[in-house]
Scaffold this motif. Structure first.
Motif, PDB file in Angstrom:
ATOM      1  N   LYS A  19       0.825  -1.206   0.000  1.00  0.00           N
ATOM      2  CA  LYS A  19       0.000   0.000   0.000  1.00  0.00           C
ATOM      3  C   LYS A  19       0.864   1.262   0.000  1.00  0.00           C
ATOM      4  CE  LYS A  19      -3.945  -2.213   0.325  1.00  0.00           C
ATOM      5  NZ  LYS A  19      -4.948  -2.209  -0.761  1.00  0.00           N
ATOM      6  N   HIS A  20       0.248   2.344  -0.477  1.00  0.00           N
ATOM      7  CA  HIS A  20       0.895   3.657  -0.527  1.00  0.00           C
ATOM      8  C   HIS A  20       0.375   4.486   0.648  1.00  0.00           C
ATOM      9  CE1 HIS A  20       1.574   7.608  -3.029  1.00  0.00           C
ATOM     10  NE2 HIS A  20       2.285   7.580  -1.921  1.00  0.00           N
ATOM     11  N   VAL A  21       1.234   4.774   1.604  1.00  0.00           N
ATOM     12  CA  VAL A  21       0.884   5.548   2.796  1.00  0.00           C
ATOM     13  C   VAL A  21       1.370   6.983   2.610  1.00  0.00           C
ATOM     14  CG1 VAL A  21       1.175   5.772   5.296  1.00  0.00           C
ATOM     15  CG2 VAL A  21       1.015   3.500   4.247  1.00  0.00           C
ATOM     16  N   VAL A  22       0.545   7.935   3.022  1.00  0.00           N
ATOM     17  CA  VAL A  22       0.886   9.355   2.884  1.00  0.00           C
ATOM     18  C   VAL A  22       0.924  10.010   4.257  1.00  0.00           C
ATOM     19  CG1 VAL A  22       0.247  11.563   1.838  1.00  0.00           C
ATOM     20  CG2 VAL A  22      -0.205   9.427   0.601  1.00  0.00           C
ATOM     21  N   PHE A  23       2.029  10.694   4.569  1.00  0.00           N
ATOM     22  CA  PHE A  23       2.122  11.577   5.731  1.00  0.00           C
ATOM     23  C   PHE A  23       1.743  12.986   5.267  1.00  0.00           C
ATOM     24  CE2 PHE A  23       5.896   9.087   7.780  1.00  0.00           C
ATOM     25  CZ  PHE A  23       5.018   8.125   8.241  1.00  0.00           C
ATOM     26  N   ASN A  24       0.988  13.704   6.104  1.00  0.00           N
ATOM     27  CA  ASN A  24       0.643  15.090   5.781  1.00  0.00           C
ATOM     28  C   ASN A  24       0.758  15.970   7.013  1.00  0.00           C
ATOM     29  OD1 ASN A  24      -1.898  17.232   5.699  1.00  0.00           O
ATOM     30  ND2 ASN A  24      -0.765  17.145   3.789  1.00  0.00           N
ATOM     31  N   ALA A  25       1.433  17.105   6.861  1.00  0.00           N
ATOM     32  CA  ALA A  25       1.541  18.105   7.926  1.00  0.00           C
ATOM     33  C   ALA A  25       1.634  19.480   7.279  1.00  0.00           C
ATOM     34  CB  ALA A  25       2.763  17.850   8.795  1.00  0.00           C
ATOM     35  N   HIS A  26       1.160  20.496   7.970  1.00  0.00           N
ATOM     36  CA  HIS A  26       1.224  21.838   7.390  1.00  0.00           C
ATOM     37  C   HIS A  26       2.356  22.655   8.000  1.00  0.00           C
ATOM     38  CE1 HIS A  26      -0.825  23.899  10.802  1.00  0.00           C
ATOM     39  NE2 HIS A  26      -1.636  22.859  10.840  1.00  0.00           N
ATOM     40  N   MET A  27       2.862  23.580   7.198  1.00  0.00           N
ATOM     41  CA  MET A  27       3.998  24.410   7.597  1.00  0.00           C
ATOM     42  C   MET A  27       3.579  25.780   8.122  1.00  0.00           C
ATOM     43  SD  MET A  27       6.786  23.530   4.575  1.00  0.00           S
ATOM     44  CE  MET A  27       5.659  23.826   3.195  1.00  0.00           C
ATOM     45  N   ASP A  28       2.370  26.245   7.797  1.00  0.00           N
ATOM     46  CA  ASP A  28       1.928  27.548   8.285  1.00  0.00           C
ATOM     47  C   ASP A  28       1.418  27.417   9.712  1.00  0.00           C
ATOM     48  OD1 ASP A  28      -0.195  26.002   7.189  1.00  0.00           O
ATOM     49  OD2 ASP A  28      -1.458  27.772   6.935  1.00  0.00           O
ATOM     50  N   THR A  29       1.410  28.532  10.436  1.00  0.00           N
ATOM     51  CA  THR A  29       0.957  28.548  11.823  1.00  0.00           C
ATOM     52  C   THR A  29      -0.113  29.617  12.006  1.00  0.00           C
ATOM     53  OG1 THR A  29       2.484  30.241  12.676  1.00  0.00           O
ATOM     54  CG2 THR A  29       3.310  27.973  12.539  1.00  0.00           C
ATOM     55  N   MET A  30      -0.794  29.521  13.137  1.00  0.00           N
ATOM     56  CA  MET A  30      -1.713  30.577  13.523  1.00  0.00           C
ATOM     57  C   MET A  30      -0.914  31.819  13.933  1.00  0.00           C
ATOM     58  SD  MET A  30      -4.722  29.185  13.175  1.00  0.00           S
ATOM     59  CE  MET A  30      -5.820  30.292  14.053  1.00  0.00           C
ATOM     60  N   GLN A  31      -1.603  32.956  14.017  1.00  0.00           N
ATOM     61  CA  GLN A  31      -0.991  34.164  14.568  1.00  0.00           C
ATOM     62  C   GLN A  31      -0.741  33.959  16.072  1.00  0.00           C
ATOM     63  OE1 GLN A  31      -0.041  37.057  13.171  1.00  0.00           O
ATOM     64  NE2 GLN A  31      -0.625  36.506  11.069  1.00  0.00           N
ATOM     65  N   PRO A  32       0.191  34.694  16.674  1.00  0.00           N
ATOM     66  CA  PRO A  32       0.567  34.434  18.070  1.00  0.00           C
ATOM     67  C   PRO A  32      -0.437  34.919  19.102  1.00  0.00           C
ATOM     68  CG  PRO A  32       1.807  36.284  17.207  1.00  0.00           C
ATOM     69  CD  PRO A  32       1.061  35.696  16.043  1.00  0.00           C
ATOM     70  N   GLY A  33      -1.438  35.699  18.694  1.00  0.00           N
ATOM     71  CA  GLY A  33      -2.368  36.250  19.676  1.00  0.00           C
ATOM     72  C   GLY A  33      -1.740  37.417  20.413  1.00  0.00           C
ATOM     73  N   ASP A  34      -2.065  37.552  21.681  1.00  0.00           N
ATOM     74  CA  ASP A  34      -1.554  38.657  22.494  1.00  0.00           C
ATOM     75  C   ASP A  34      -0.073  38.437  22.769  1.00  0.00           C
ATOM     76  OD1 ASP A  34      -0.993  40.657  24.286  1.00  0.00           O
ATOM     77  OD2 ASP A  34      -2.451  40.031  25.796  1.00  0.00           O
ATOM     78  N   GLU A  35       0.781  39.116  22.009  1.00  0.00           N
ATOM     79  CA  GLU A  35       2.225  38.887  22.123  1.00  0.00           C
ATOM     80  C   GLU A  35       2.758  39.282  23.499  1.00  0.00           C
ATOM     81  OE1 GLU A  35       4.536  40.280  18.824  1.00  0.00           O
ATOM     82  OE2 GLU A  35       2.887  39.981  17.404  1.00  0.00           O
ATOM     83  N   SER A  36       2.114  40.237  24.158  1.00  0.00           N
ATOM     84  CA  SER A  36       2.590  40.661  25.478  1.00  0.00           C
ATOM     85  C   SER A  36       2.353  39.588  26.534  1.00  0.00           C
ATOM     86  CB  SER A  36       1.890  41.960  25.898  1.00  0.00           C
ATOM     87  OG  SER A  36       0.492  41.743  26.106  1.00  0.00           O
ATOM     88  N   ALA A  37       1.475  38.636  26.248  1.00  0.00           N
ATOM     89  CA  ALA A  37       1.170  37.577  27.210  1.00  0.00           C
ATOM     90  C   ALA A  37       2.153  36.410  27.135  1.00  0.00           C
ATOM     91  CB  ALA A  37      -0.255  37.069  26.989  1.00  0.00           C
ATOM     92  N   TRP A  38       2.996  36.379  26.101  1.00  0.00           N
ATOM     93  CA  TRP A  38       3.960  35.290  25.963  1.00  0.00           C
ATOM     94  C   TRP A  38       5.066  35.419  27.002  1.00  0.00           C
ATOM     95  CZ3 TRP A  38       4.744  31.375  22.028  1.00  0.00           C
ATOM     96  CH2 TRP A  38       3.659  31.239  21.152  1.00  0.00           C
ATOM     97  N   SER A  39       5.415  34.311  27.653  1.00  0.00           N
ATOM     98  CA  SER A  39       6.503  34.315  28.642  1.00  0.00           C
ATOM     99  C   SER A  39       7.791  33.774  28.061  1.00  0.00           C
ATOM    100  CB  SER A  39       6.103  33.473  29.862  1.00  0.00           C
ATOM    101  OG  SER A  39       5.968  32.103  29.517  1.00  0.00           O
ATOM    102  N   VAL A  40       7.753  33.299  26.820  1.00  0.00           N
ATOM    103  CA  VAL A  40       8.935  32.781  26.120  1.00  0.00           C
ATOM    104  C   VAL A  40       9.002  33.442  24.753  1.00  0.00           C
ATOM    105  CG1 VAL A  40       8.923  30.543  27.304  1.00  0.00           C
ATOM    106  CG2 VAL A  40       7.606  30.834  25.194  1.00  0.00           C
ATOM    107  N   PRO A  41      10.178  33.480  24.111  1.00  0.00           N
ATOM    108  CA  PRO A  41      10.268  34.059  22.770  1.00  0.00           C
ATOM    109  C   PRO A  41       9.401  33.267  21.789  1.00  0.00           C
ATOM    110  CG  PRO A  41      12.448  33.771  23.731  1.00  0.00           C
ATOM    111  CD  PRO A  41      11.495  33.047  24.624  1.00  0.00           C
ATOM    112  N   ARG A  42       8.674  33.973  20.947  1.00  0.00           N
ATOM    113  CA  ARG A  42       7.738  33.304  20.035  1.00  0.00           C
ATOM    114  C   ARG A  42       8.465  32.523  18.947  1.00  0.00           C
ATOM    115  NH1 ARG A  42       5.709  36.547  16.880  1.00  0.00           N
ATOM    116  NH2 ARG A  42       6.974  38.365  17.406  1.00  0.00           N
ATOM    117  N   LEU A  43       9.526  33.082  18.411  1.00  0.00           N
ATOM    118  CA  LEU A  43      10.218  32.484  17.276  1.00  0.00           C
ATOM    119  C   LEU A  43      11.575  31.916  17.673  1.00  0.00           C
ATOM    120  CD1 LEU A  43       9.344  35.100  14.502  1.00  0.00           C
ATOM    121  CD2 LEU A  43       8.182  32.940  15.037  1.00  0.00           C
ATOM    122  N   GLU A  44      11.648  31.423  18.884  1.00  0.00           N
ATOM    123  CA  GLU A  44      12.870  30.793  19.385  1.00  0.00           C
ATOM    124  C   GLU A  44      12.464  29.615  20.250  1.00  0.00           C
ATOM    125  OE1 GLU A  44      16.236  31.976  22.665  1.00  0.00           O
ATOM    126  OE2 GLU A  44      15.691  33.505  21.180  1.00  0.00           O
TER     127      GLU A  44
END
Length: 405
Positions: free
Chosen positions: A81-106
């Motif tokens: 059989k032919h099995v396919v993996f699928n995942a997306h590369m785009d993400t949601m927006q970060p929301g309230d950036e001031s509420a993050w306690s860790v770096p968003r892009l690190e």
């Protein structure tokens, strides 16, 4: 080598690649891909560099250059059989950036968690599938079938540049079975997912000075009346079809609840004037057992009681699923239980996923991934061990499904 011996080898190799997996997560998180606008060029670059470093060539297919899809196919030694993996590369927006306690892009690695924007949805699952693919590639001569890995753009906004375009250009990537890295939360197994109905509600009424406003006459008043009635839809729960026997709604039974939310509301711009028009853009999520047609019928009935209301439907599809007792579902449940040490809870996934594109083609598809809660948000993360376990599960499930008859 025996089947059990091969499985043990795959599991050992993935454990040995833990640091490489975490490093790939780090590189993917550092490549921004928020949607909108949905640019995935940098993520695709990092993904292809990882694959290339392990001897695998991949291709890009894109509607526009900055919204790439990546794919590759491994052919085994047998006609399985032919099995396919699928995942997306785009993400949601970060929301309230001031509420993050860790770096968003690190990537932040602490307390057994991997933090960073997209780790839950879906860069943790993307990395796990990429690693599983490279491990299986080492043993492609023993694969009892073929494997395709597809990494796509434009999923989080239900756009047409990602999986929809990829399958149109390469229909062979539909395969025989598909595994989506979209997690329903808590390492549950989603054989079903909610459908979607987008509704634009436009209300009109007489304009003029605010001193002339009358109860229920203004466009805003009519829209508010309509919205108050629609809000009661959030109390409706579905009865699942028989082929989903044993499936639950997950936490709070939310997978079986009809949800209605007006994410956008627009009216006038001057406080002292009565706006002659008002608009609400609704997002309804439809559990199995409640169709878009039935919700539209209820909305039309409400609209008929509020003069000046007009409805339009820019996007819709019904809930979709794989039968809980199908050979495909049983295979994945068995693999998950072996790796995790317990049988997963079968649930309805709340958000939609690209799995529907495969189901629409009659290809069995389900969602399993390292998203730790029902939906990603501030301080997005995935549990490190969950990401590692997912890589193991994807690899072993692919082997098992290739031999499924």
């Amino acid at each position: 080598m025996t089947s059990s011996g091969w499985n043990e080898l795959i599991l050992r190799e993935i454990d040995e690649d833990r640091e490489a997996l975490v490093d790939l997560c780090r590189r993917l998180v550092a490549a921004p891909s928020m949607n909108p606008p949905g640019r995935t060029t940098e993520v695709a670059d990092e993904l292809q560099a990882f694959l290339r470093g392990r001897g695998l060539a991949s291709e890009r297919i894109a509607v526009v250059d900055d919204a790439a899809n990546v794919h590759l196919t491994l052919s085994g030694s047998a006609e399985g059989k032919h099995v396919v993996f699928n995942a997306h590369m785009d993400t949601m927006q970060p929301g309230d950036e001031s509420a993050w306690s860790v770096p968003r892009l690190e990537l932040t690695r602490k307390d057994g968690r991997l933090y960073g924007l997209g780790m839950g949805n879906l860069k943790g699952g993307l990395a796990a599938m990429a690693l599983a693919t490279t491990v299986l590639a080492r043993h492609r001569d023993q694969l009892p079938g073929s494997l395709s890995f597809t990494a796509v753009c434009d999923e989080v906004m239900f756009g047409g540049r990602g999986t929809e375009h990829l399958l149109a250009v390469r229909p062979d990537l539909a395969g025989d079975f598909m595994i989506s890295a979209e997690g329903p939360g808590f390492m549950d197994f989603a054989v079903a997912e909610k459908g979607l109905l987008w509704v634009d509600v436009e209300a009109t009424g007489p304009g003029g000075h605010s001193s002339r406003a009358l109860r229920g006459e203004s466009a805003v008043g009519k829209l508010a009346n309509f919205m108050a009635q629609v809000d009661t839809f959030n109390d409706v729960f579905a009865t699942l079809p028989e082929e989903l026997k044993g499936v639950t709604g997950g936490e709070g039974n939310l997978g079986l609840r009809l949800s209605a939310n007006a994410g956008v509301i627009q009216a006038g711009e001057v406080r002292s004037l009565v706006s002659p028009s008002a608009l609400a853009r609704f997002d309804f999520r439809l559990p199995p057992g409640i169709t878009a047609a039935s919700v539209k019928h209820r909305l039309q009935k409400i609209a008929s009681t509020v003069p000046g209301i007009r409805l339009s439907y820019p996007k819709e599809w019904d809930a979709n699923w794989e039968a809980a007792d199908s050979p495909y579902a049983k295979s994945l449940i068995h693999v998950i239980a072996n790796v995790r040490g317990k049988t997963p809870q079968l649930v309805v996934r709340l958000p939609g996923s690209d799995a529907r594109h495969w189901r629409n083609k009659g290809v069995p598809a389900a969602c399993f991934g390292p998203q730790p809660t029902l939906s990603a948000g501030v301080d997005d993360y995935a549990n490190e061990q969950d990401v590692v376990d997912c890589a193991k599960i994807y690899a072993l499930a692919a082997i098992d499904l290739m031999s499924l008859r």
